[in-house]
Design an enzyme around this catalytic site. Structure first.
Site, PDB file in Angstrom:
ATOM      1  CB  THR A 127      -0.907   0.010   1.247  1.00  0.00           C
ATOM      2  OG1 THR A 127      -1.578   1.266   1.351  1.00  0.00           O
ATOM      3  CG2 THR A 127      -0.109  -0.202   2.521  1.00  0.00           C
ATOM      4  CG  ASP A 128      -1.145   4.926  -1.072  1.00  0.00           C
ATOM      5  OD1 ASP A 128      -1.692   4.306  -0.132  1.00  0.00           O
ATOM      6  OD2 ASP A 128      -1.761   5.755  -1.780  1.00  0.00           O
ATOM      7  CD  GLU A 129      -3.402   3.494   4.289  1.00  0.00           C
ATOM      8  OE1 GLU A 129      -3.330   3.639   5.529  1.00  0.00           O
ATOM      9  OE2 GLU A 129      -4.373   2.981   3.716  1.00  0.00           O
ATOM     10  CE1 TYR A 151      -3.005  -2.486   5.810  1.00  0.00           C
ATOM     11  CE2 TYR A 151      -3.252  -0.150   5.336  1.00  0.00           C
ATOM     12  CZ  TYR A 151      -3.126  -1.456   4.900  1.00  0.00           C
ATOM     13  OH  TYR A 151      -3.113  -1.728   3.558  1.00  0.00           O
ATOM     14  CE  LYS A 155       0.307  -4.684   3.068  1.00  0.00           C
ATOM     15  NZ  LYS A 155       0.067  -6.069   2.537  1.00  0.00           N
TER      16      LYS A 155
END
Length: 328
Positions: A127-129, A151, A155
């Site tokens: 994810t970009d997060e 989260y 990741k």
């Protein structure tokens, strides 16, 4: 080709499975497809109903943290596409332990098994997060990882494990980092299906804070096509950003949904902002474009219109899911 897809009963994973089996990715000849999914609240057998009866496709219910099970499935596999993850930020704030277990430990179990069984390629879907928040410009793949939620931290940890297994052991592995996905079959705790299903039921939508947080929106079909390109042509050890190219504030997204569905601002209910809420995400997709020919094809307005129509026509899919309380 034998392909193992983890999390293949979830929103993004099931789309990839349906497209793969349907022949949308000719570069991946999936003659033997195994889906491994724990079938937690976000995994749904109905997402795979069109493909489970096909020859060469099997579903195994199980946990990616179960090393014995993973080993039994990994033998003879050519390609692993790893979607399985706990992914809802609000849930991670309330209960982070499960995110670390699934996203970090589960990924390590898969990597070790893939190494042991000499899997040809491992694609890890992220994810970009993991990049954190960016005030201006866009992240390329060289930006440092600065996750701000449990989260995204979990990741980021899994991304680094993939890198380590490549650098230490030579495992042929790639990482994809995508922006916010939307489309059919998305569990209605995420913002677009939450808002759409609320409005279909005449319930106001909860908008965080001032609504100025910015996200880049990517249709699930564009995302999965990008993953297939990485699986077929990506360079071992590399990270590829897969974005949608359309940035909207949460308020702009809300206004677009209201307009499409024929409502006005009276259906918006402001709620307290999320803890540690990242202000803006923005991906530079130049690398995936240059090396793989990746480009998003579905513009956000038509994509959301199609998504709204799908939820209108598939109440039988989402109404049972809305019956259980979820965080907003």
């Amino acid at each position: 080709m034998r392909i193992l897809i983890t999390g293949g009963a979830g929103f993004i994973g099931s789309h990839f499975v349906r497209q793969l089996v349907g022949g949308a990715y000719p570069e991946l000849s999936g003659e033997d497809v195994t889906v491994l999914d724990k079938l937690t609240y976000a995994g749904n057998l109905a997402n795979l109903r069109t493909v489970l009866d096909l020859s060469g496709v099997r579903l195994v219910q199980g946990d990616i943290c179960d090393a014995a099970l993973v080993d039994s499935l990994m033998a003879g596999v050519d390609l692993v596409v790893h979607f399985a993850a706990e992914s809802h930020v609000d849930r991670s704030i309330l209960d982070p332990a499960g995110f670390v277990q699934t996203n970090v430990v589960g990924t390590q179990v898969l990597l070790q098994s893939a190494l042991t069984h000499q899997v040809t390629r491992f694609v890890h879907v992220s994810t970009d997060e993991v990049y954190g928040s960016i005030e201006s410009g866009s992240w390329d793949e060289q930006f440092p990882l600065e996750p701000n939620s449990p989260y995204s931290a979990s990741k980021a940890g899994s991304d680094l494990l993939v890198r380590a297994y490549h650098r230490t052991h030579g495992l042929d592995a790639c990482v994809t980092r995508a922006s916010n996905n939307y489309g059919p079959y998305q569990f209605p705790e995420k913002v677009i299906p939450l808002f759409v299903t609320n409005l279909l039921n005449g319930i106001p939508v909860p908008l965080y804070g001032d609504g100025q947080n910015v996200r880049d929106w990517l249709h699930v079909d564009d995302h999965c096509r990008g993953i297939a390109l990485v699986a077929a042509k990506g360079r071992a050890g590399e990270v590829y950003n897969l974005g949608g190219g359309t940035e909207l504030t949460n308020r702009e997204l809300t206004e677009l949904l209201l307009r499409i569905m024929g409502f006005d601002s009276s259906m918006v209910r402001p709620v307290a902002d999320r803890k540690g809420h990242d202000l803006r995400y923005s991906l530079d997709i130049g690398k995936a474009s240059r090396e793989l020919g990746y480009a998003p094809a579905i513009d956000v307005t038509s994509g959301i219109e199609q998504t709204v129509d799908w939820y209108k026509q598939n109440r039988a899919w989402w109404e049972p899911l809305k019956a259980s309380p979820t965080e907003t």
